[in-house]
Design an enzyme around this catalytic site. Structure first.
Site, PDB file in Angstrom:
ATOM      1  N   THR A  71       0.829  -1.203   0.000  1.00  0.00           N
ATOM      2  CA  THR A  71       0.000   0.000   0.000  1.00  0.00           C
ATOM      3  C   THR A  71       0.863   1.253   0.000  1.00  0.00           C
ATOM      4  OG1 THR A  71      -1.552   1.291   1.328  1.00  0.00           O
ATOM      5  CG2 THR A  71      -0.249  -0.305   2.508  1.00  0.00           C
ATOM      6  N   SER A  76      -1.635   3.689  10.256  1.00  0.00           N
ATOM      7  CA  SER A  76      -2.563   2.822  11.000  1.00  0.00           C
ATOM      8  C   SER A  76      -1.841   1.508  11.242  1.00  0.00           C
ATOM      9  CB  SER A  76      -3.847   2.561  10.196  1.00  0.00           C
ATOM     10  OG  SER A  76      -3.611   1.572   9.195  1.00  0.00           O
ATOM     11  N   TYR A  99      -3.011  -1.394  10.444  1.00  0.00           N
ATOM     12  CA  TYR A  99      -3.134  -2.145   9.189  1.00  0.00           C
ATOM     13  C   TYR A  99      -1.993  -1.785   8.232  1.00  0.00           C
ATOM     14  CZ  TYR A  99      -4.106  -2.335   4.258  1.00  0.00           C
ATOM     15  OH  TYR A  99      -3.939  -2.480   2.913  1.00  0.00           O
ATOM     16  N   HIS A 100      -1.804  -0.479   7.997  1.00  0.00           N
ATOM     17  CA  HIS A 100      -0.748  -0.073   7.059  1.00  0.00           C
ATOM     18  C   HIS A 100       0.634  -0.522   7.568  1.00  0.00           C
ATOM     19  CE1 HIS A 100      -3.974   2.803   5.731  1.00  0.00           C
ATOM     20  NE2 HIS A 100      -3.449   2.567   4.554  1.00  0.00           N
ATOM     21  N   LYS A 102       1.644  -3.906   6.555  1.00  0.00           N
ATOM     22  CA  LYS A 102       2.145  -3.970   5.167  1.00  0.00           C
ATOM     23  C   LYS A 102       3.636  -3.618   5.122  1.00  0.00           C
ATOM     24  CE  LYS A 102      -1.802  -4.626   2.793  1.00  0.00           C
ATOM     25  NZ  LYS A 102      -2.057  -5.336   1.548  1.00  0.00           N
TER      26      LYS A 102
END
Ligand code: USQ
Length: 382
Positions: A144, A179, A181-182, A185
């Protein structure tokens, strides 16, 4: 090619499986329905009902004569994934099998831990399954643009040359995600880079911006083949949310001042980018990083565009600025490079007024299914 699509039930995974299959590849789509389960648990169901993967695959085969193999199982279960990779022997593996929602990852310990554990384990198992059973396989990993965050310097395509005290070397571009989530990644990229260096894997990491849209050549064959299109605060990406809000006559939810810039792309271009990456694999021992977006917009620019086009279709679209539930810069420098995919042949589908109008018209067909209380943000970063 033999293409294994992990996360084959998802917003991107299902259209990718259809597009690869239609292009003549042997496709196996894998999923454990985690996104459907989280959507149910958080009352975030998609705009249209999406048949389960075997039903979608059967319908697709009836319409096109092309067969998508389906495997239902969890990529975090190493015996399952490794058995599948051994049996299917992929030439290319596209890895979307992750918990993709930034807000969900910020909902507290349990959801943060579930995101970290799912995403890292799925990536780790993918690496090991490929190393053991298909070491020449090209792993295409969906990363991302959010890995880079919003630094006050130009963002390079994955790598940066640094001179320090008279010496120079090449490193991964600094990452500072906004975040949990990021951040998973970022950790995925580090895992991949480690195994590329040590074991000579062949990997493309696609740094993708927020995707919008629901139309693809294959999805347009039958409404039941549409991707799962979310407009809620958990899974909905900003453009898709604005489209639904415009149709439902809910003022567009701009978070904070709205100067947040990101690189966006049409769902059709996600398919193109993944196909181009697959057609041009990197060498063994190479981690190729490509920034995957076609245009940058601020949230205000997106809202104004949806408002303008919506009004031309007689929708009374208003814009509201909400107290930002996230912790992010609301005015900032943003200049990310994105040459790699263009050099491979990407022909962008840009966000023209016609494209916005077509998306609004498609969403309008589902206006009776819009649930207004799925719109407002429920998750605060702090
Ligand atoms: N935003 C609003 N109003 C809304 C929703 C979002 O102003 O109603 C703002 C956000 O605050 C953010 C921007 O729009 O500044 C983008 O938010 P988003 O929800 O569309 O995207 P994000 O949470 O960053 O995540 C999405 C996907 C994720 C993917 C990422 C790419 O869910 O899986 O990795 O886009 S990127 O943003 O480039 O990291």
């Amino acid at each position: 090619m033999r293409a294994l699509i992990l996360g084959g039930d998802g917003y991107l995974g299902w259209p990718t499986a259809m597009a690869f299959c239609r292009a003549g590849h042997e496709v196996c789509a894998v999923d454990n329905y985690l996104r459907r389960k989280i959507a149910r648990d958080t009352h975030s169901d998609a705009l249209m009902a999406n048949p389960l993967l075997p039903e979608r695959a059967a319908l697709f085969e009836r319409l096109t004569g092309a067969k998508i193999e389906v495997a239902i199982g969890d990529c975090c279960d190493f015996a399952f994934l490794s058995g599948l990779v051994g049996k299917f022997a992929p030439d290319v593996l596209v890895h979307y099998a992750e918990q993709p929602s930034a807000p969900y990852s910020m909902m507290g310990y349990d959801k943060a831990h579930a995101t970290l554990s799912n995403n890292l384990t799925a990536t780790f198992n993918t690496i090991w399954a490929v190393m053991q059973h298909a070491p020449d396989c090209h792993i295409i990993k969906l990363g991302t643009m959010g890995e880079y965050g919003t630094p006050n310097i130009d963002i390079e395509e994955g790598w940066i040359d640094i001179e320090h005290k008279g010496r120079s070397d090449r490193f991964l571009f600094p990452r500072q995600a906004g975040s949990l989530y990021h951040t998973t990644k970022v950790l995925d990229t580090d895992l991949l880079w480690f195994y590329v260096r040590i074991h000579g894997l062949r990997v493309t990491d696609l740094m993708q911006g927020p995707v919008y849209g629901l139309s693809t050549d294959e999805a347009d064959l039958d409404l039941r083949l549409l991707p799962n299109f979310h407009y809620d605060d958990i899974f909905g990406t900003v453009v898709n949310r604005f489209l639904v809000q415009a149709v439902a006559r809910i003022p567009l939810t701009v978070y904070g001042r709205g100067g947040q810039k990101r690189g966006y792309l049409n769902l059709r271009d996600t398919l193109q980018c993944v196909a181009l990456a697959a057609a041009h694999p990197p060498a063994k021992g190479e981690l190729r990083i490509l920034n995957q977006f076609t245009e940058t917009f601020s949230v205000n620019e997106l809202a104004e565009r949806v408002q303008r086009v919506g009004r031309s279709l007689n929708l009374a679209v208003e814009i509201q600025h909400l107290d930002n539930p996230r912790k992010e810069m609301e005015e900032h420098y943003y200049n990310p490079a994105h040459h790699g995919l263009a050099e491979l042949g990407l022909k962008p589908h840009l966000m023209t007024d016609d494209v916005v109008a077509a998306m609004l018209e498609r969403v309008f067909e589902y206006r009776d299914r819009i649930v207004a209380d799925r719109i407002m943000p429920r998750v605060r970063w702090r």
